[in-house]
Every structure is written in structure tokens, then in C-alpha cells.
Design a protein around this motif. Sequence first.
Motif, PDB file in Angstrom:
ATOM      1  N   ALA A 153       1.022  -1.155  -0.116  1.00 63.63           N
ATOM      2  CA  ALA A 153       0.038  -0.036   0.117  1.00 63.63           C
ATOM      3  C   ALA A 153       0.842   1.218   0.032  1.00 63.63           C
ATOM      4  CB  ALA A 153      -0.955  -0.031   1.130  1.00 63.63           C
ATOM      5  N   LEU A 154       0.572   2.000  -0.800  1.00 65.75           N
ATOM      6  CA  LEU A 154       1.454   3.318  -1.077  1.00 65.75           C
ATOM      7  C   LEU A 154       0.680   4.530  -1.551  1.00 65.75           C
ATOM      8  CD1 LEU A 154       4.264   4.716  -0.961  1.00 65.75           C
ATOM      9  CD2 LEU A 154       4.388   4.056  -3.496  1.00 65.75           C
ATOM     10  N   THR A 155       0.671   5.677  -0.909  1.00 67.63           N
ATOM     11  CA  THR A 155      -0.183   6.624  -1.801  1.00 67.63           C
ATOM     12  C   THR A 155       0.693   7.201  -2.763  1.00 67.63           C
ATOM     13  OG1 THR A 155      -0.803   7.525   0.601  1.00 67.63           O
ATOM     14  CG2 THR A 155      -0.834   9.165  -0.954  1.00 67.63           C
ATOM     15  N   TYR A 156      -0.091   7.460  -3.842  1.00 71.34           N
ATOM     16  CA  TYR A 156       0.729   8.043  -5.009  1.00 71.34           C
ATOM     17  C   TYR A 156       1.563   8.890  -4.836  1.00 71.34           C
ATOM     18  CZ  TYR A 156       1.562   9.303  -9.987  1.00 71.34           C
ATOM     19  OH  TYR A 156       1.861   9.457 -11.077  1.00 71.34           O
ATOM     20  N   PRO A 157       2.881   8.739  -5.006  1.00 70.72           N
ATOM     21  CA  PRO A 157       4.199   9.539  -4.556  1.00 70.72           C
ATOM     22  C   PRO A 157       4.360  10.730  -5.463  1.00 70.72           C
ATOM     23  CG  PRO A 157       5.022   7.607  -5.695  1.00 70.72           C
ATOM     24  CD  PRO A 157       3.480   7.492  -5.694  1.00 70.72           C
ATOM     25  N   SER A 158       4.869  11.871  -5.007  1.00 70.16           N
ATOM     26  CA  SER A 158       5.242  12.975  -5.836  1.00 70.16           C
ATOM     27  C   SER A 158       6.456  12.550  -6.477  1.00 70.16           C
ATOM     28  CB  SER A 158       5.427  14.197  -4.908  1.00 70.16           C
ATOM     29  OG  SER A 158       6.102  14.196  -3.935  1.00 70.16           O
ATOM     30  N   SER A 159       7.378  11.761  -5.549  1.00 69.70           N
ATOM     31  CA  SER A 159       8.729  11.054  -6.426  1.00 69.70           C
ATOM     32  C   SER A 159       8.989  10.052  -5.459  1.00 69.70           C
ATOM     33  CB  SER A 159       9.737  12.234  -6.358  1.00 69.70           C
ATOM     34  OG  SER A 159      10.165  12.226  -5.092  1.00 69.70           O
ATOM     35  N   TYR A 160       9.639   8.917  -6.102  1.00 71.39           N
ATOM     36  CA  TYR A 160      10.207   7.832  -5.569  1.00 71.39           C
ATOM     37  C   TYR A 160      11.228   8.174  -4.577  1.00 71.39           C
ATOM     38  CZ  TYR A 160       6.822   4.460  -7.897  1.00 71.39           C
ATOM     39  OH  TYR A 160       6.019   3.695  -8.330  1.00 71.39           O
ATOM     40  N   SER A 161      11.888   9.375  -4.705  1.00 69.27           N
ATOM     41  CA  SER A 161      13.010   9.369  -3.815  1.00 69.27           C
ATOM     42  C   SER A 161      12.566   9.547  -2.344  1.00 69.27           C
ATOM     43  CB  SER A 161      13.723  11.027  -4.305  1.00 69.27           C
ATOM     44  OG  SER A 161      12.873  11.998  -4.173  1.00 69.27           O
ATOM     45  N   ALA A 162      11.391   9.946  -2.375  1.00 68.03           N
ATOM     46  CA  ALA A 162      10.570   9.935  -0.836  1.00 68.03           C
ATOM     47  C   ALA A 162      10.392   8.715  -0.390  1.00 68.03           C
ATOM     48  CB  ALA A 162       9.268  10.873  -0.883  1.00 68.03           C
ATOM     49  N   LEU A 163      10.474   7.499  -1.086  1.00 68.72           N
ATOM     50  CA  LEU A 163       9.993   6.285  -0.783  1.00 68.72           C
ATOM     51  C   LEU A 163      10.931   5.644   0.065  1.00 68.72           C
ATOM     52  CD1 LEU A 163       7.678   3.991  -0.897  1.00 68.72           C
ATOM     53  CD2 LEU A 163       8.619   3.348  -2.887  1.00 68.72           C
ATOM     54  N   ALA A 164      10.979   5.270   1.298  1.00 64.61           N
ATOM     55  CA  ALA A 164      11.848   4.564   2.227  1.00 64.61           C
ATOM     56  C   ALA A 164      11.857   3.026   2.008  1.00 64.61           C
ATOM     57  CB  ALA A 164      11.877   5.125   3.548  1.00 64.61           C
ATOM     58  N   ALA A 165      12.230   2.541   0.853  1.00 73.50           N
ATOM     59  CA  ALA A 165      12.442   1.106   0.843  1.00 73.50           C
ATOM     60  C   ALA A 165      10.951   0.401   0.879  1.00 73.50           C
ATOM     61  CB  ALA A 165      13.252   0.240   1.697  1.00 73.50           C
ATOM     62  N   VAL A 166      10.567  -0.759   1.235  1.00 74.60           N
ATOM     63  CA  VAL A 166       9.344  -1.265   1.445  1.00 74.60           C
ATOM     64  C   VAL A 166       9.041  -1.449   2.693  1.00 74.60           C
ATOM     65  CG1 VAL A 166       8.080  -3.309   1.050  1.00 74.60           C
ATOM     66  CG2 VAL A 166       9.767  -2.691  -0.764  1.00 74.60           C
ATOM     67  N   SER A 167       7.909  -0.682   3.137  1.00 73.68           N
ATOM     68  CA  SER A 167       7.391  -0.670   4.512  1.00 73.68           C
ATOM     69  C   SER A 167       5.928  -1.192   4.370  1.00 73.68           C
ATOM     70  CB  SER A 167       7.668   0.542   5.298  1.00 73.68           C
ATOM     71  OG  SER A 167       6.916   1.424   4.426  1.00 73.68           O
ATOM     72  N   GLY A 168       5.617  -1.798   5.585  1.00 77.51           N
ATOM     73  CA  GLY A 168       3.949  -2.044   5.503  1.00 77.51           C
ATOM     74  C   GLY A 168       3.783  -3.569   5.309  1.00 77.51           C
ATOM     75  N   ILE A 169       2.586  -3.707   5.123  1.00 76.83           N
ATOM     76  CA  ILE A 169       2.296  -5.281   4.483  1.00 76.83           C
ATOM     77  C   ILE A 169       2.800  -5.363   3.188  1.00 76.83           C
ATOM     78  CG2 ILE A 169       0.210  -7.002   4.670  1.00 76.83           C
ATOM     79  CD1 ILE A 169      -0.780  -5.087   6.914  1.00 76.83           C
ATOM     80  N   ILE A 170       3.329  -6.549   2.918  1.00 77.69           N
ATOM     81  CA  ILE A 170       3.658  -6.650   1.615  1.00 77.69           C
ATOM     82  C   ILE A 170       2.862  -8.003   1.008  1.00 77.69           C
ATOM     83  CG2 ILE A 170       5.688  -7.710  -0.106  1.00 77.69           C
ATOM     84  CD1 ILE A 170       7.406  -6.523   2.450  1.00 77.69           C
ATOM     85  N   SER A 171       2.365  -7.906  -0.187  1.00 77.55           N
ATOM     86  CA  SER A 171       1.619  -9.030  -0.700  1.00 77.55           C
ATOM     87  C   SER A 171       2.047  -9.545  -2.120  1.00 77.55           C
ATOM     88  CB  SER A 171       0.086  -8.438  -1.086  1.00 77.55           C
ATOM     89  OG  SER A 171      -0.312  -7.654   0.087  1.00 77.55           O
ATOM     90  N   ALA A 172       2.109 -10.852  -2.205  1.00 76.57           N
ATOM     91  CA  ALA A 172       2.468 -11.475  -3.579  1.00 76.57           C
ATOM     92  C   ALA A 172       1.301 -11.020  -4.565  1.00 76.57           C
ATOM     93  CB  ALA A 172       2.728 -12.914  -3.256  1.00 76.57           C
TER      94      ALA A 172
END
Length: 183
Positions: A153-172
Amino acid sequence: MPLFNDMKSAIVNHPGFVSGKYYASCSYSTLSNSTLGSGTCYYTYFFIPTDKNFDSVAFILSATNAIQKARIAIYTIANGLPASLVKDFGEITLNIAGGREILNSTFLAAGWYAVAVSTNSAAASFLFPSVNLSTYIGLPSINSNNFNGLSVALTYPSSYSALAAVSGIISATNCPLILLKAG
């Protein structure tokens, strides 16, 4: 004897990249249409057996509309999950069905990568490969269906540089077919 998913044996068995050719994120026999959910980031895993420059990243849209936008980026993999940002390809408008290509030269060293794709709304239909990559990225349970990537789950980012790796519940999940064009 190396295991079938041992990276060293995969490097030896790869014939190399030909400049100008497109290389798919995975082997597949069929493609199907599927809509990406908004509020989700999809990670398509990609193995690069030798150091290589790539001229572009590409994907195929089967349906779209004028308001649909997407962000695409490439991450390194650490401990089986997307970790460090390698390249943010920025935001693109998905207003034309068919093959789409983002021209932007990128050097990738040999190894595993995740191509991240997220959309601002659930209106575009991408082509998805029918494949199971559980050998490489693990099954979430013994009752899992085929999948070729992960999502979070991820709110649509203004840039990916703000994304800190993968956090939260990961789904296949099933992820779009991604192609890299060898430089």
C-alpha cells in the motif's frame, strides 16, 4: 552442483544482451489484461546477469484514459525486498494504449532489481505475464496462487526519492510486464 536458482549459474547460462533489443522481466507464455489498483505500488522483479547500460524502460497498456498517470522507478534488492532507489523515471501520462517507452539511459550492475510502478487512479489496463516467480521471491503461504511480484500500500508519490524502501504489509501479486531496452 549449483542450485537452479543460484545466481552464478544463471550468469553463466545467459547469452548476453544485444544492443537495441528489449528484455522482459520474466519468461512468459501468455499475457493477460489487468488494472493496477490505485494506492498500491507494484514491484516487478528483474534479474540482470551482467553489467549493462539500458536505454529505456517499457511496458504495454491495453486500455487507458487521459487522466491516468504513473510513476516508475528501479530499486536494488536487499534481503529479497526492494531497498535502494537506483533511478526514478518520473511521472508519465498514460493516455495512449499500446507499447510505451520511457527513454532514459540507466546503468545496472549485475544483480536483482525491482521495477516499481504506481498509478494515480485505477483506470489503465496493463499487460501482465502468466508466470510464477516463487522460486526467487518466496511464497507467502503454501496455498498461494501464481504471482510474479510484490505489492505494498502506497499513496501515489510525488517522487520515488521519498519512498523509504518497502514498509508495511507486503503482498504477493501479479505485476505488469516490464521490458528494458539494451543500450
